[in-house]
Scaffold this active site. Structure first.
Site, PDB file in Angstrom:
ATOM      1  CG  ASN A   9      -1.703   1.237   1.438  1.00  0.00           C
ATOM      2  OD1 ASN A   9      -1.795   2.060   0.520  1.00  0.00           O
ATOM      3  ND2 ASN A   9      -2.289   1.410   2.619  1.00  0.00           N
ATOM      4  CD1 TRP A  10       3.964   1.283  -2.724  1.00  0.00           C
ATOM      5  CD2 TRP A  10       3.669   2.191  -4.748  1.00  0.00           C
ATOM      6  NE1 TRP A  10       4.768   0.617  -3.609  1.00  0.00           N
ATOM      7  CE2 TRP A  10       4.612   1.148  -4.858  1.00  0.00           C
ATOM      8  CE3 TRP A  10       3.326   2.920  -5.900  1.00  0.00           C
ATOM      9  CZ2 TRP A  10       5.212   0.822  -6.078  1.00  0.00           C
ATOM     10  CZ3 TRP A  10       3.919   2.576  -7.104  1.00  0.00           C
ATOM     11  CH2 TRP A  10       4.852   1.540  -7.193  1.00  0.00           C
ATOM     12  CE  LYS A  11      -0.127   3.307   4.728  1.00  0.00           C
ATOM     13  NZ  LYS A  11      -0.055   3.429   6.180  1.00  0.00           N
ATOM     14  CG  HIS A  94      -5.835   2.083   5.067  1.00  0.00           C
ATOM     15  ND1 HIS A  94      -5.396   3.027   5.965  1.00  0.00           N
ATOM     16  CD2 HIS A  94      -4.854   1.148   4.972  1.00  0.00           C
ATOM     17  CE1 HIS A  94      -4.185   2.671   6.387  1.00  0.00           C
ATOM     18  NE2 HIS A  94      -3.831   1.543   5.797  1.00  0.00           N
ATOM     19  CD  GLU A  96      -2.848   5.609   6.712  1.00  0.00           C
ATOM     20  OE1 GLU A  96      -2.818   5.662   5.476  1.00  0.00           O
ATOM     21  OE2 GLU A  96      -1.933   5.086   7.392  1.00  0.00           O
ATOM     22  CD  GLU A 166      -3.687  -2.432   7.354  1.00  0.00           C
ATOM     23  OE1 GLU A 166      -2.566  -2.694   6.933  1.00  0.00           O
ATOM     24  OE2 GLU A 166      -4.284  -1.378   7.097  1.00  0.00           O
ATOM     25  N   GLY A 172       2.360   2.162  10.802  1.00  0.00           N
ATOM     26  CA  GLY A 172       3.341   3.233  10.651  1.00  0.00           C
ATOM     27  C   GLY A 172       4.055   3.599  11.944  1.00  0.00           C
ATOM     28  CB  SER A 212       5.062  -2.016  11.934  1.00  0.00           C
ATOM     29  OG  SER A 212       4.658  -0.682  12.210  1.00  0.00           O
ATOM     30  N   GLY A 233       2.653  -1.195   4.316  1.00  0.00           N
ATOM     31  CA  GLY A 233       2.748   0.232   4.005  1.00  0.00           C
ATOM     32  C   GLY A 233       4.198   0.645   3.763  1.00  0.00           C
ATOM     33  N   GLY A 234       4.827   1.181   4.799  1.00  0.00           N
ATOM     34  CA  GLY A 234       6.189   1.724   4.701  1.00  0.00           C
ATOM     35  C   GLY A 234       7.175   0.834   3.968  1.00  0.00           C
TER      36      GLY A 234
HETATM   37  P1  PGA Z   1       2.696   0.182   7.720  1.00  0.00           P
HETATM   38  O1  PGA Z   1       1.248   0.460   7.067  1.00  0.00           O
HETATM   39  O2  PGA Z   1       3.189  -1.110   7.119  1.00  0.00           O
HETATM   40  O3  PGA Z   1       3.528   1.374   7.300  1.00  0.00           O
HETATM   41  O4  PGA Z   1       2.509   0.090   9.179  1.00  0.00           O
HETATM   42  C1  PGA Z   1       0.343  -0.587   6.869  1.00  0.00           C
HETATM   43  C2  PGA Z   1      -0.914  -0.051   6.244  1.00  0.00           C
HETATM   44  O5  PGA Z   1      -1.330   1.060   6.589  1.00  0.00           O
HETATM   45  O6  PGA Z   1      -1.539  -0.717   5.400  1.00  0.00           O
END
Ligand code: PGA
Length: 250
Positions: A9-11, A94, A96, A166, A172, A212, A233-234
């Site tokens: 997930n590149w966001k 998600h 966010e 999640e 993050g 994470s 994500g990251g």
């Molecule tokens: P993260 O994000 O791996 O940076 O914790 C995961 C996500 O939001 O899907």
């Protein structure tokens, strides 16, 4: 045997030239994996990514969509628009988006249904906050979110959904749920699916962990009984990290 599905997930990251180099490099490193590889990219990268990923085992997804087919919804993108250019997956709900863009269980459910109506495969996110976890409400929150997200879906649709567990406190933050805790939460989600759709569907549905995930913890997470991969994500922004997560079993 369920497949492992690793989705990046590149966001709101990556310009088209960066996206093209990423996929060109990643493709060589993941071409022999048995695991499913998905990259969920910003709308502006979709077309470039679809072209670059053509003929590879990398699938492309979006990070959100509107539930209506078209209309006066300035700034929105519909499932039909995504499907028409060749997108296969779409992240829905998600945390966010729930947190910053007022997504609710109701809009999540509408989007999931709309995604299926256009032949897109939804990756639906559920997860509790730290306060909810500390108050002993994690199980109730995630099973309720799961139930509401799936409301009105057919068995056949649930067979093709991906659920991503999640925990919000792990996204993050560098804090990963322990493999044991993540696996327990995912078992609870699977039990909820069983209650609603029966054992066969529950045993087949893909449930990922997200929060994470990195090369150093992927193997431990993926070797549990119920974690079927990850939403990353990251660590999906660097080819060398993402590739190691995908290739955790090589
Ligand atoms: P993260 O994000 O791996 O940076 O914790 C995961 C996500 O939001 O899907």
């Amino acid at each position: 045997m369920r497949k492992k599905v690793i989705a990046g997930n590149w966001k709101m990251n990556m310009l088209p030239n960066e996206a093209i180099s990423f996929i060109t490099e990643l493709e060589k490193k993941v071409k022999n994996t048995q695991n499913e590889v998905i990259l969920c990219v910003p709308y502006t990268d979709l077309f470039y990514c679809l072209l670059t990923a053509q003929g590879t085992n990398i699938k492309i997804g979006a990070q959100n969509m509107h539930w209506e087919k078209n209309g006066a919804y300035t700034g929105e993108i519909s499932g039909e628009m995504l499907k028409t250019i060749g997108v296969e997956y779409v992240i829905i709900g998600h945390s966010e988006r729930r947190q910053y863009f007022a997504e609710t269980d109701e809009t999540v459910n509408k989007k999931v249904k709309a995604a299926f109506s256009y032949g897109l495969k939804p990756i639906v996110c559920v997860g509790e906050t730290l306060e909810e976890r500390e108050a002993g409400k994690a199980q109730e929150i995630i099973t309720t979110q799961t139930k509401l997200a799936l409301e009105g879906l057919t068995q056949e649709q649930v067979n093709h959904i991906i659920i991503a567990y999640e925990p919000i406190w792990a996204i993050g933050t560098g804090k990963t749920a322990t493999a044991h805790d993540a696996n327990e939460a995912i078992k609870q989600i699977r039990e909820k699916v069983e209650e609603l759709y029966g054992k066969e569907v529950a045993q087949q549905v893909i449930i990922q962990y997200g929060g994470s995930v990195k090369p150093s913890n992927a193997k431990e997470l993926f070797e549990t009984s119920d974690i079927d991969g990850a939403l990353v994500g990251g660590a999906s922004l660097k080819v060398e990290d993402f590739e190691k997560i995908v290739n955790y079993n090589q």
